[in-house]
Design an enzyme around this catalytic site. Sequence first.
Site, PDB file in Angstrom:
ATOM      1  N   ASP A 385       0.830  -1.212   0.000  1.00 37.20           N
ATOM      2  CA  ASP A 385       0.000   0.000   0.000  1.00 37.20           C
ATOM      3  C   ASP A 385       0.858   1.253   0.000  1.00 37.20           C
ATOM      4  O   ASP A 385       2.013   1.246   0.419  1.00 37.20           O
ATOM      5  CB  ASP A 385      -0.967  -0.008   1.182  1.00 37.20           C
ATOM      6  CG  ASP A 385      -0.273   0.210   2.506  1.00 37.20           C
ATOM      7  OD1 ASP A 385      -0.181   1.364   2.939  1.00 37.20           O
ATOM      8  OD2 ASP A 385       0.186  -0.787   3.103  1.00 37.20           O
ATOM      9  N   LEU A 386       0.256   2.318  -0.483  1.00 41.57           N
ATOM     10  CA  LEU A 386       0.969   3.585  -0.641  1.00 41.57           C
ATOM     11  C   LEU A 386       1.279   4.237   0.686  1.00 41.57           C
ATOM     12  O   LEU A 386       2.326   4.877   0.850  1.00 41.57           O
ATOM     13  CB  LEU A 386       0.147   4.545  -1.521  1.00 41.57           C
ATOM     14  CG  LEU A 386       0.152   4.354  -3.037  1.00 41.57           C
ATOM     15  CD1 LEU A 386       1.558   4.403  -3.593  1.00 41.57           C
ATOM     16  CD2 LEU A 386      -0.539   3.088  -3.474  1.00 41.57           C
ATOM     17  N   ASP A 387       0.382   4.114   1.658  1.00 43.64           N
ATOM     18  CA  ASP A 387       0.573   4.749   2.954  1.00 43.64           C
ATOM     19  C   ASP A 387       1.809   4.187   3.656  1.00 43.64           C
ATOM     20  O   ASP A 387       2.688   4.925   4.101  1.00 43.64           O
ATOM     21  CB  ASP A 387      -0.674   4.541   3.814  1.00 43.64           C
ATOM     22  CG  ASP A 387      -1.030   5.756   4.645  1.00 43.64           C
ATOM     23  OD1 ASP A 387      -0.295   6.754   4.604  1.00 43.64           O
ATOM     24  OD2 ASP A 387      -2.059   5.705   5.335  1.00 43.64           O
ATOM     25  N   ASP A 388       1.864   2.858   3.780  1.00 40.94           N
ATOM     26  CA  ASP A 388       3.024   2.233   4.407  1.00 40.94           C
ATOM     27  C   ASP A 388       4.298   2.560   3.652  1.00 40.94           C
ATOM     28  O   ASP A 388       5.338   2.865   4.248  1.00 40.94           O
ATOM     29  CB  ASP A 388       2.838   0.712   4.458  1.00 40.94           C
ATOM     30  CG  ASP A 388       1.989   0.279   5.640  1.00 40.94           C
ATOM     31  OD1 ASP A 388       2.556   0.080   6.717  1.00 40.94           O
ATOM     32  OD2 ASP A 388       0.773   0.173   5.485  1.00 40.94           O
ATOM     33  N   ARG A 462       0.450  11.897   2.547  1.00 37.97           N
ATOM     34  CA  ARG A 462       1.644  11.129   2.879  1.00 37.97           C
ATOM     35  C   ARG A 462       2.555  11.000   1.660  1.00 37.97           C
ATOM     36  O   ARG A 462       3.783  11.086   1.775  1.00 37.97           O
ATOM     37  CB  ARG A 462       1.241   9.748   3.387  1.00 37.97           C
ATOM     38  CG  ARG A 462       2.141   9.234   4.487  1.00 37.97           C
ATOM     39  CD  ARG A 462       1.691   9.681   5.854  1.00 37.97           C
ATOM     40  NE  ARG A 462       0.451   9.039   6.224  1.00 37.97           N
ATOM     41  CZ  ARG A 462      -0.512   9.648   6.904  1.00 37.97           C
ATOM     42  NH1 ARG A 462      -0.374  10.910   7.273  1.00 37.97           N
ATOM     43  NH2 ARG A 462      -1.609   9.012   7.235  1.00 37.97           N
TER      44      ARG A 462
END
Length: 650
Positions: A385-388, A462
Amino acid sequence: MTPSADHAGSALLIADTLDHTIDQAASALRRAQRPDGHWVFELEADATIPAEYILLRHYLGEPDDLVLEARIGRYLRRIRSAEHAGWGLFHGGGFDVSATVKAYFALKMIGDDPQAPHMARARAAILAAGGAEAVNVFTRIQLALFGGPWSGVPTMPPELILLPRRFPIHLSKMSYWARTVVVPLLVLGALRPVARNPRGVRVDELFTGRPAPLASRSADVSWMWGAGFGALDRLLKAADGWWPGRTRRRAIDACVAWVTERLNGEDGLGAIYPAMANSVMMFDALGYAPDHPARAVARRSVERLLVHRDETDETYCQPCVSPVWDTALAAHAMMEAGDEASADAGLAWLAPRQVLDVAGDWAEERPGVRPGGWAFQYANDHYPDLDDTAVVVMAMDRARGRTGAAHEEAIARGTEWTVGLQSKDGGWGAFDADNDHGYLNNLPFADHGALLDPPTADVTARCVSMLVQLGETDSARMTAALTWLERNQEADGSWFGRWGVNYVYGTWSVLCALNAAGIGGEHPMMARAADWLEAIQNADGGWGEDCDSYDLARTGHTPAASTASQTAWALLGLMAAGRVRSPAVGRGIAWLQARQEPDGLWGQEMYTGGGFPRVFYLRYHGYPKYFPLWALARYRNLMRGNGERVVWGM
């Protein structure tokens, strides 16, 4: 210690208590670090997951484990609401009929007397809310698997998996979590197996005999799409049993192949409980023996989610685990506090978990992009995922002065993957690009309103923070991203937070990104957001927000008791907006100091994590551990002018 109204910040800063608070918190967080360098904390949802775990065991007819059942029963009874006699979706939340039906069924299954006061009150509340007919789709399926009616379950034929990608209803147009949950359900819906249920427990007493329509929880619902999909469901039900046998067999085989490819070892399908449990039931319905490799590994994956609390003699089942997320965020907090060694150990653990060789489902929309992201869990290679990824890359970049070239390639590949998954509108979703086909939330099957993964303010912020921290400021994609954030600011100055509760979370995320991008606190976008944060501060100096702020009406922030994590987010946001010396920040710092517990950390029962807005919420046990430390240490660093430890990306 409470600062005066004019916030004599220097007096608070030089006080020994601030250093002591930070040192105690950093020491406690260091003690929580695993020997191999990573952090992982409990991730708690509502009653539905442990209840479903009980039902899964009885669906499969597994041997009795009375000790385990008693422990889960104690957990379920403890989290029941004393106010409405049922179960809510978060601590202190209102009555939810679906969660209550599942909890009631699980407790009855393990032997609670239906006439016991807690069961009788729950049953009365369920019947008053429309009975078992009024539950959501996934609860209807659970009941149908135990002999309940399939008539109230929307039809999703397995042939869906055979449709071409250009078809309006296609798996690739759904979110990652929807795909992994739905595909095994396609098989179960076609085969309609009946649970073994060796104790013969049913909950017929929860049915009223009056059908109830599914109530959508999506903002995308329109009467026209709803009517069309409703007509399609009726047509599919009428055609049930008329599908060509060869086509049905081919569709089921395709579903099984799809699941098997993504089984993910003992980390499980999609690394999330509903998909993992559904895969086990699918294999069982197809006649796979318990020792068949695919079924056996799927079943073991579920067991790894159990949490045993010896101090309360309770057990519950997590929806998933969060080691990458916890480790990356804890590493940031430790770097802010000056403990580079602990942070570097966490980064060393994170490095080999980068997904470099698997082109996951995201590649259907972005086939030319090389893999390079991180997943949320220990392993989930098909679904990074992009957030992590953004948070890990920022942490590795912060450590460059100490680690040299150790993480250069990881940073480059993570950045390349992130850039490649920017959506056409300039924002970023969590797992896919351009996963914004809003009409699909009108499917009767999508009553939870979370079938999609469109760009959100928190994830977009983020990714912006990451790119700016790496030196990108003036580019077409950066302009598009900043324009997206400006366009999605709420009228009151806040931002909606998809993955954290809610406007406090979204606003903190965006303020950090805007500051990193060089947008000063005097800019109207920044000033309005900071003013909003100050305006919603609680009288005690902290910040809180209730999960009910996800109401479909988008009524904005819902006041709630102050929490450690939300107070930390608000403080980080205000400091990013240049208000480190404001009275609001001083009061917030004092609130955190005054509520540090003897172990050096902070407690928090409130749920401040988002799973699916209005449907599923999360209590991250790590949030009140690392976010307050992060905010306090950043405050100290800013007041002392310690620029080396202040990174505005987060």
